[in-house]
Scaffold this motif. Structure first.
Motif, PDB file in Angstrom:
ATOM      1  N   TRP A 170     -11.056  -3.329   5.243  1.00  0.00           N
ATOM      2  CA  TRP A 170     -12.295  -2.819   5.831  1.00  0.00           C
ATOM      3  C   TRP A 170     -13.192  -4.012   6.140  1.00  0.00           C
ATOM      4  CZ3 TRP A 170     -17.550  -2.760   4.964  1.00  0.00           C
ATOM      5  CH2 TRP A 170     -18.300  -1.700   5.493  1.00  0.00           C
ATOM      6  N   MET A 171     -13.564  -4.177   7.401  1.00  0.00           N
ATOM      7  CA  MET A 171     -14.424  -5.290   7.802  1.00  0.00           C
ATOM      8  C   MET A 171     -15.554  -4.784   8.679  1.00  0.00           C
ATOM      9  SD  MET A 171     -13.566  -8.414   6.691  1.00  0.00           S
ATOM     10  CE  MET A 171     -14.030  -9.638   7.918  1.00  0.00           C
ATOM     11  N   ASP A 172     -16.784  -4.940   8.182  1.00  0.00           N
ATOM     12  CA  ASP A 172     -17.974  -4.630   8.973  1.00  0.00           C
ATOM     13  C   ASP A 172     -17.923  -3.229   9.576  1.00  0.00           C
ATOM     14  OD1 ASP A 172     -19.003  -7.239   8.519  1.00  0.00           O
ATOM     15  OD2 ASP A 172     -17.714  -8.002  10.105  1.00  0.00           O
ATOM     16  N   GLY A 173     -17.447  -2.265   8.781  1.00  0.00           N
ATOM     17  CA  GLY A 173     -17.531  -0.882   9.213  1.00  0.00           C
ATOM     18  C   GLY A 173     -16.275  -0.257   9.750  1.00  0.00           C
ATOM     19  N   GLU A 174     -15.190  -1.012   9.853  1.00  0.00           N
ATOM     20  CA  GLU A 174     -13.955  -0.415  10.350  1.00  0.00           C
ATOM     21  C   GLU A 174     -12.736  -0.992   9.650  1.00  0.00           C
ATOM     22  OE1 GLU A 174     -12.927  -1.351  14.405  1.00  0.00           O
ATOM     23  OE2 GLU A 174     -14.178  -3.136  14.386  1.00  0.00           O
ATOM     24  N   LEU A 175     -11.686  -0.186   9.587  1.00  0.00           N
ATOM     25  CA  LEU A 175     -10.417  -0.624   9.022  1.00  0.00           C
ATOM     26  C   LEU A 175      -9.620  -1.363  10.091  1.00  0.00           C
ATOM     27  CD1 LEU A 175      -9.437   2.575   7.006  1.00  0.00           C
ATOM     28  CD2 LEU A 175      -9.858   0.314   6.027  1.00  0.00           C
ATOM     29  N   ILE A 176      -9.191  -2.583   9.742  1.00  0.00           N
ATOM     30  CA  ILE A 176      -8.379  -3.367  10.667  1.00  0.00           C
ATOM     31  C   ILE A 176      -7.145  -3.877   9.924  1.00  0.00           C
ATOM     32  CG2 ILE A 176     -10.364  -4.060  12.069  1.00  0.00           C
ATOM     33  CD1 ILE A 176     -10.283  -6.784  10.686  1.00  0.00           C
ATOM     34  N   GLU A 177      -6.159  -4.297  10.665  1.00  0.00           N
ATOM     35  CA  GLU A 177      -4.974  -4.866  10.035  1.00  0.00           C
ATOM     36  C   GLU A 177      -5.375  -6.108   9.240  1.00  0.00           C
ATOM     37  OE1 GLU A 177      -2.395  -5.570  13.315  1.00  0.00           O
ATOM     38  OE2 GLU A 177      -1.793  -3.476  13.495  1.00  0.00           O
ATOM     39  N   SER A 178      -4.830  -6.224   8.045  1.00  0.00           N
ATOM     40  CA  SER A 178      -5.287  -7.264   7.125  1.00  0.00           C
ATOM     41  C   SER A 178      -5.128  -8.671   7.683  1.00  0.00           C
ATOM     42  CB  SER A 178      -4.549  -7.139   5.781  1.00  0.00           C
ATOM     43  OG  SER A 178      -4.950  -5.971   5.116  1.00  0.00           O
ATOM     44  N   GLU A 179      -4.071  -8.913   8.437  1.00  0.00           N
ATOM     45  CA  GLU A 179      -3.872 -10.257   8.982  1.00  0.00           C
ATOM     46  C   GLU A 179      -4.940 -10.630  10.005  1.00  0.00           C
ATOM     47  OE1 GLU A 179      -0.711  -7.575  11.001  1.00  0.00           O
ATOM     48  OE2 GLU A 179      -1.628  -7.829   9.018  1.00  0.00           O
TER      49      GLU A 179
ATOM     50  N   MET B 238      -1.424   3.002  -1.820  1.00  0.00           N
ATOM     51  CA  MET B 238      -1.032   2.508  -3.134  1.00  0.00           C
ATOM     52  C   MET B 238      -1.550   3.463  -4.203  1.00  0.00           C
ATOM     53  SD  MET B 238      -1.916  -1.551  -2.777  1.00  0.00           S
ATOM     54  CE  MET B 238      -1.090  -2.610  -1.580  1.00  0.00           C
ATOM     55  N   GLU B 239      -0.729   3.732  -5.207  1.00  0.00           N
ATOM     56  CA  GLU B 239      -1.153   4.594  -6.301  1.00  0.00           C
ATOM     57  C   GLU B 239      -2.152   3.897  -7.220  1.00  0.00           C
ATOM     58  OE1 GLU B 239      -0.489   7.968  -6.960  1.00  0.00           O
ATOM     59  OE2 GLU B 239       0.015   7.701  -4.845  1.00  0.00           O
ATOM     60  N   SER B 240      -2.017   2.581  -7.350  1.00  0.00           N
ATOM     61  CA  SER B 240      -2.968   1.789  -8.123  1.00  0.00           C
ATOM     62  C   SER B 240      -3.135   0.448  -7.416  1.00  0.00           C
ATOM     63  CB  SER B 240      -2.501   1.583  -9.562  1.00  0.00           C
ATOM     64  OG  SER B 240      -1.277   0.885  -9.590  1.00  0.00           O
ATOM     65  N   CYS B 241      -4.309  -0.120  -7.521  1.00  0.00           N
ATOM     66  CA  CYS B 241      -4.551  -1.394  -6.835  1.00  0.00           C
ATOM     67  C   CYS B 241      -5.825  -2.039  -7.344  1.00  0.00           C
ATOM     68  CB  CYS B 241      -4.637  -1.199  -5.312  1.00  0.00           C
ATOM     69  SG  CYS B 241      -5.960  -0.090  -4.772  1.00  0.00           S
ATOM     70  N   TYR B 242      -5.975  -3.318  -7.009  1.00  0.00           N
ATOM     71  CA  TYR B 242      -7.204  -4.070  -7.247  1.00  0.00           C
ATOM     72  C   TYR B 242      -7.989  -4.057  -5.940  1.00  0.00           C
ATOM     73  CZ  TYR B 242     -10.276  -7.910  -8.714  1.00  0.00           C
ATOM     74  OH  TYR B 242     -11.358  -8.680  -9.043  1.00  0.00           O
ATOM     75  N   ILE B 243      -9.304  -3.943  -6.049  1.00  0.00           N
ATOM     76  CA  ILE B 243     -10.166  -3.802  -4.874  1.00  0.00           C
ATOM     77  C   ILE B 243     -11.167  -4.948  -4.866  1.00  0.00           C
ATOM     78  CG2 ILE B 243     -11.797  -2.281  -3.682  1.00  0.00           C
ATOM     79  CD1 ILE B 243     -10.510  -0.020  -5.590  1.00  0.00           C
ATOM     80  N   ARG B 244     -11.284  -5.635  -3.730  1.00  0.00           N
ATOM     81  CA  ARG B 244     -12.150  -6.806  -3.641  1.00  0.00           C
ATOM     82  C   ARG B 244     -13.143  -6.686  -2.472  1.00  0.00           C
ATOM     83  NH1 ARG B 244     -11.927 -11.916  -5.382  1.00  0.00           N
ATOM     84  NH2 ARG B 244     -11.848 -10.758  -7.343  1.00  0.00           N
ATOM     85  N   PRO B 245     -14.350  -6.163  -2.727  1.00  0.00           N
ATOM     86  CA  PRO B 245     -15.421  -6.264  -1.728  1.00  0.00           C
ATOM     87  C   PRO B 245     -15.992  -7.691  -1.724  1.00  0.00           C
ATOM     88  CG  PRO B 245     -15.770  -4.437  -3.261  1.00  0.00           C
ATOM     89  CD  PRO B 245     -14.737  -5.335  -3.860  1.00  0.00           C
ATOM     90  N   LEU B 246     -16.381  -8.155  -0.559  1.00  0.00           N
ATOM     91  CA  LEU B 246     -16.970  -9.494  -0.416  1.00  0.00           C
ATOM     92  C   LEU B 246     -18.102  -9.432   0.598  1.00  0.00           C
ATOM     93  CD1 LEU B 246     -16.586 -12.645  -1.036  1.00  0.00           C
ATOM     94  CD2 LEU B 246     -15.370 -12.703   1.155  1.00  0.00           C
ATOM     95  N   ILE B 247     -19.259  -9.925   0.214  1.00  0.00           N
ATOM     96  CA  ILE B 247     -20.368 -10.093   1.152  1.00  0.00           C
ATOM     97  C   ILE B 247     -20.546 -11.579   1.379  1.00  0.00           C
ATOM     98  CG2 ILE B 247     -22.078  -9.964  -0.735  1.00  0.00           C
ATOM     99  CD1 ILE B 247     -24.047  -8.780   1.347  1.00  0.00           C
TER     100      ILE B 247
ATOM    101  N   ILE C  41     -19.613  -7.936   5.481  1.00  0.00           N
ATOM    102  CA  ILE C  41     -18.942  -7.371   4.317  1.00  0.00           C
ATOM    103  C   ILE C  41     -17.511  -6.993   4.663  1.00  0.00           C
ATOM    104  CG2 ILE C  41     -18.901  -5.447   2.660  1.00  0.00           C
ATOM    105  CD1 ILE C  41     -21.921  -5.384   2.767  1.00  0.00           C
ATOM    106  N   GLY C  42     -16.599  -7.349   3.774  1.00  0.00           N
ATOM    107  CA  GLY C  42     -15.208  -6.942   3.888  1.00  0.00           C
ATOM    108  C   GLY C  42     -14.732  -6.350   2.578  1.00  0.00           C
ATOM    109  N   ILE C  43     -13.700  -5.517   2.643  1.00  0.00           N
ATOM    110  CA  ILE C  43     -13.099  -4.922   1.443  1.00  0.00           C
ATOM    111  C   ILE C  43     -11.593  -4.981   1.592  1.00  0.00           C
ATOM    112  CG2 ILE C  43     -12.861  -2.864   0.001  1.00  0.00           C
ATOM    113  CD1 ILE C  43     -15.591  -1.932   1.158  1.00  0.00           C
ATOM    114  N   ALA C  44     -10.922  -5.653   0.658  1.00  0.00           N
ATOM    115  CA  ALA C  44      -9.468  -5.768   0.664  1.00  0.00           C
ATOM    116  C   ALA C  44      -8.902  -5.150  -0.605  1.00  0.00           C
ATOM    117  CB  ALA C  44      -9.047  -7.234   0.768  1.00  0.00           C
ATOM    118  N   VAL C  45      -7.626  -4.775  -0.567  1.00  0.00           N
ATOM    119  CA  VAL C  45      -6.948  -4.237  -1.749  1.00  0.00           C
ATOM    120  C   VAL C  45      -5.582  -4.899  -1.873  1.00  0.00           C
ATOM    121  CG1 VAL C  45      -8.122  -2.016  -1.559  1.00  0.00           C
ATOM    122  CG2 VAL C  45      -5.877  -2.295  -0.522  1.00  0.00           C
TER     123      VAL C  45
END
Length: 307
Positions: A9-18, A92-101, A119-123
């Motif tokens: 998730w980057m700045d309001g939308e889901l995009i491919e992680s790469e 994913m059934e379980s994961c770590y979540i990393r928001p970053l501002i 702001i971005g959010i990765a898992v």
């Protein structure tokens, strides 16, 4: 091997992680003008559930505010929903979540007000941070030669990226010396916290932890204090000296990544019986039950992704 989520998730939308990248000359990379959060989603009978999501997002927003971002572009509720959407997209059934501002500025200046926050959010999939064996056997640690930040130097209540240089120095030193974790003292010489975890001492049936003055106010820490009270275990927050660690009945650490892990040896001194003690074992068991939807506080603390 770490498996990253396919979407970020980057700045309001889901995009491919790469495609979730920032410029090389970003001030966040060069000057540490960023703050982050660490959250876990656990597998439950109702699907993945995020542990204490609102509390984590409140702290995330507070970190940005402490760092000095004046206008954070999303509300707590919007960021919580963004986390749920990102976890759902990861499948994913379980994961770590990393928001970053982070600052969108370039490495040409140091004034945070000249730039806007992004702001971005990765898992990603994450096992036991300190290793599966550590869950039962505990770990070996030392008191670091590095001092924890003075609270008026680096503002210890923010999970700012720059603060973690201190942790990197201490952790790397300890691992190179043959230990698995470092305990850091505050500028007055009292026990503060570990490189990525809060610390608890068990003595005469009482659970003791340092005051919040120099530490990050951990959400797992708060959960443990609450669960201990639920179990009728007395808890105290007070200054702890280094030598009080050596004569503890038990030592254990906690954090989102580490969860609950005992320290079996500190500075070549065996702690208690040299393994996880009964109090830490009770806390670890109840915490895991709660995080996986089987505890009395599960409905209060879990946000179910598939709800």
């Amino acid at each position: 091997m770490t498996i990253e989520g396919k979407f970020t998730w980057m700045d309001g939308e889901l995009i491919e992680s790469e495609k979730a990248t920032i410029p090389f000359l970003s001030s966040a990379l060069h000057y540490g003008s960023a703050a982050f959060e660490g959250i876990r989603a656990y597998a439950t009978d109702k699907g993945p559930a995020v542990f204490r999501l609102k509390e984590h997002m409140d702290r995330f927003i507070n970190s940005g505010h402490i760092l000095g971002f004046r206008d954070i572009p999303y509300t707590c509720d919007e960021l919580c929903q963004a986390v749920v959407d990102t976890v759902a997209a990861s499948k994913m059934e379980s994961c770590y979540i990393r928001p970053l501002i982070f600052s969108d500025g370039s490495a040409y200046g140091l004034n945070l007000d000249a730039y806007k926050p992004r702001i971005g959010i990765a898992v990603w999939e994450m096992g036991i941070y300190l290793g599966e064996e550590a869950l039962k056997a505990g770990i070996r640690a030392n008191v670091s030669s590095f001092t924890r930040h003075h609270p008026n130097v680096m503002l210890t209540k923010a999970k700012s990226t720059g603060n973690y240089t201190n942790s990197i120095l201490a952790k790397t030193e300890s691992v190179r010396l043959g230990f698995e974790e470092a305990i850091m003292l505050d500028p007055q010489g009292y026990v503060s916290e570990c490189t990525g975890e809060n610390l608890f001492v068990v003595r005469n049936g009482q659970v003791i932890t340092p005051f919040t003055a120099s530490i990050l106010e951990g959400i797992t820490r708060d959960s443990i204090l609450t669960l201990c009270n639920d179990m009728g275990i007395e808890t105290v927050e007070k200054p702890i000296s280094r030598d009080q660690l050596y004569i503890a009945d038990e030592l254990f650490v906690c954090g989102t990544a580490a969860e609950i892990i005992a320290i079996r040896e500190l500075d070549f001194r065996t702690i208690g019986a040299g393994k996880m003690g009964p109090v830490a074992a009770k806390v670890q068991k109840l915490f895991h039950e709660t995080a996986t939807g089987k505890g009395a506080r599960s409905d209060e603390w879990l946000t179910y992704v598939n709800a």
